[in-house]
Design a protein around this motif. Sequence first.
Motif, PDB file in Angstrom:
ATOM      1  N   GLU A 163      48.681  43.849 -21.320  1.00  0.00           N
ATOM      2  CA  GLU A 163      48.445  43.678 -19.623  1.00  0.00           C
ATOM      3  C   GLU A 163      47.211  44.142 -19.183  1.00  0.00           C
ATOM      4  OE1 GLU A 163      51.841  43.640 -16.232  1.00  0.00           O
ATOM      5  OE2 GLU A 163      51.801  45.110 -17.614  1.00  0.00           O
ATOM      6  N   SER A 164      47.113  45.281 -19.480  1.00  0.00           N
ATOM      7  CA  SER A 164      45.986  46.357 -18.908  1.00  0.00           C
ATOM      8  C   SER A 164      44.775  45.624 -19.187  1.00  0.00           C
ATOM      9  CB  SER A 164      46.182  47.708 -19.388  1.00  0.00           C
ATOM     10  OG  SER A 164      47.047  48.401 -19.229  1.00  0.00           O
ATOM     11  N   PHE A 165      44.475  45.187 -20.426  1.00  0.00           N
ATOM     12  CA  PHE A 165      43.230  44.494 -20.781  1.00  0.00           C
ATOM     13  C   PHE A 165      43.258  43.380 -20.093  1.00  0.00           C
ATOM     14  CE2 PHE A 165      41.639  40.829 -23.458  1.00  0.00           C
ATOM     15  CZ  PHE A 165      40.388  41.578 -23.678  1.00  0.00           C
ATOM     16  N   LEU A 166      44.072  42.344 -20.006  1.00  0.00           N
ATOM     17  CA  LEU A 166      44.032  41.133 -19.025  1.00  0.00           C
ATOM     18  C   LEU A 166      43.643  41.490 -17.657  1.00  0.00           C
ATOM     19  CD1 LEU A 166      47.016  39.280 -20.683  1.00  0.00           C
ATOM     20  CD2 LEU A 166      44.578  38.806 -20.964  1.00  0.00           C
ATOM     21  N   LEU A 167      44.310  42.457 -17.143  1.00  0.00           N
ATOM     22  CA  LEU A 167      43.913  42.507 -15.707  1.00  0.00           C
ATOM     23  C   LEU A 167      42.575  43.149 -15.465  1.00  0.00           C
ATOM     24  CD1 LEU A 167      47.206  44.233 -14.688  1.00  0.00           C
ATOM     25  CD2 LEU A 167      46.728  42.000 -14.166  1.00  0.00           C
ATOM     26  N   ILE A 168      42.372  44.169 -16.329  1.00  0.00           N
ATOM     27  CA  ILE A 168      40.723  44.436 -16.348  1.00  0.00           C
ATOM     28  C   ILE A 168      39.733  43.184 -16.507  1.00  0.00           C
ATOM     29  CG2 ILE A 168      39.025  46.010 -17.322  1.00  0.00           C
ATOM     30  CD1 ILE A 168      41.054  48.054 -17.803  1.00  0.00           C
ATOM     31  N   LEU A 169      39.918  42.436 -17.486  1.00  0.00           N
ATOM     32  CA  LEU A 169      39.209  41.416 -17.670  1.00  0.00           C
ATOM     33  C   LEU A 169      39.190  40.219 -16.509  1.00  0.00           C
ATOM     34  CD1 LEU A 169      37.509  39.366 -19.329  1.00  0.00           C
ATOM     35  CD2 LEU A 169      39.592  38.702 -20.472  1.00  0.00           C
TER      36      LEU A 169
END
Length: 322
Positions: free
Chosen positions: A132-138
Motif C-alpha cells: 500500500e505504501s509503495f502504490l500510494l507513493i507511485l
Amino acid sequence: IRDRYQRRVRGLNNFYMERHFHMNYWFFVFPTILLAMMCVLYYDVVQTRGAHAMSIGFVAAATWAYVVAMLSTLSYMAKRNMWAPVKKFYPLAFNKTFHYYFRTLVPKLNRLSTKVDLASENTVTNLCDTLESFLLILRDHSEYEERVLFPVFRGYFPDVTNSASEDHHRDAATIQKMLDGIQTIRTTQDNSEKSAAVQMLQGELGDLGKELITHIQWEEENLEWILRKYINVDQQKEILREIIKSLPLTTWRKIIPHLMQNIANPAKRNRMLKCFLWAMPEGVQMLSVWLQDALSPYFISRTILYVPELTPRNHWNYRPYL
C-alpha cells in the motif's frame, strides 16, 4: 530459458556498463589479495587442514574480487569514463530518488508476495502494508510528474513525454485495482474472497513491477538529458518547489521518512534531503521535525553528520543555519 538468459545478460550489462562500480573498490581488492597471500604463507608453515581451507577460501575471494574489479575497470576504460569527473547532482535529482526506491521495493515486494500464507496473518499484513505504501507513493510520483515536470519537458519537445504519460494512465487503473484488493483483504471475513484478492495482487504486482522498471529506465535515458542540457539550476529549483507544492505537506510528511527507511544507500538518502533543502531552504526545521517523528535517534544522528542543517533545535550541536 530464453527470458532467464536475457535477464542475466541484462543484469551483467547493468553492473558493468552502468554506475554500479567505482575505482575506490580497488581499495578492497588489494588488501584482499594481500590477506590471501598471508593465508597461503601461513599454510605453507603450519600445514594444517584449517589453514588449507582458509587459504583456499581467501584465494577464491581475492580472485573473484580481482576479476570483477578488472572487468569493471576495463568497461570504464572502453566507455572513456575512467578519468571523467563524477556527474554533479542537481536539484531535480530529487526525482531519481523515487526511481531508486522503486527499484529497491519491486524485488522486495515480489519476495513478500511469494511468501504469503493465508494461514499466517503476519505475512498477509506485511505484504498489504508494504504494498500500500509503495502504490500510494507511485501514484503521487506519477501525479506530480504529469502535473509539473512533464509540461516543462513538452515545452522543449512537444511529444517527448507521450509514451511516459500513456504508462502513467495505464498504471493508474492498475494501482487503484490493487488498492481495492488490499482493502478487500483487510475487511473481508471470507477466506475464498481473501485468497482471490491475494492471487490478484500477486499477478498484478509481477506485471506492474516489470513495466515500472522499464518505464523509469526509459525516463532516465530519454528525459534526464533534457534537465542537464537545457534547464539550469535556478529553473530546476523553481520546478522542484512546484513539485513540493503540488502535493499536501501531510503527504510529504509520510513520503520522505518512508523513503529514508527503505533506501539502503546513505548517499542517495542524503542527496534527496539536500535537494529538498536546495529548493526550499525555509523548510529546514519542518523537514527536521518530519524525520524526528518517524526515525530513530541513531538514524537522525547519522543523517545530520552529512546534512547538518537538519540538526534538531533541541540538539546540543544545533546551529541556526538560516
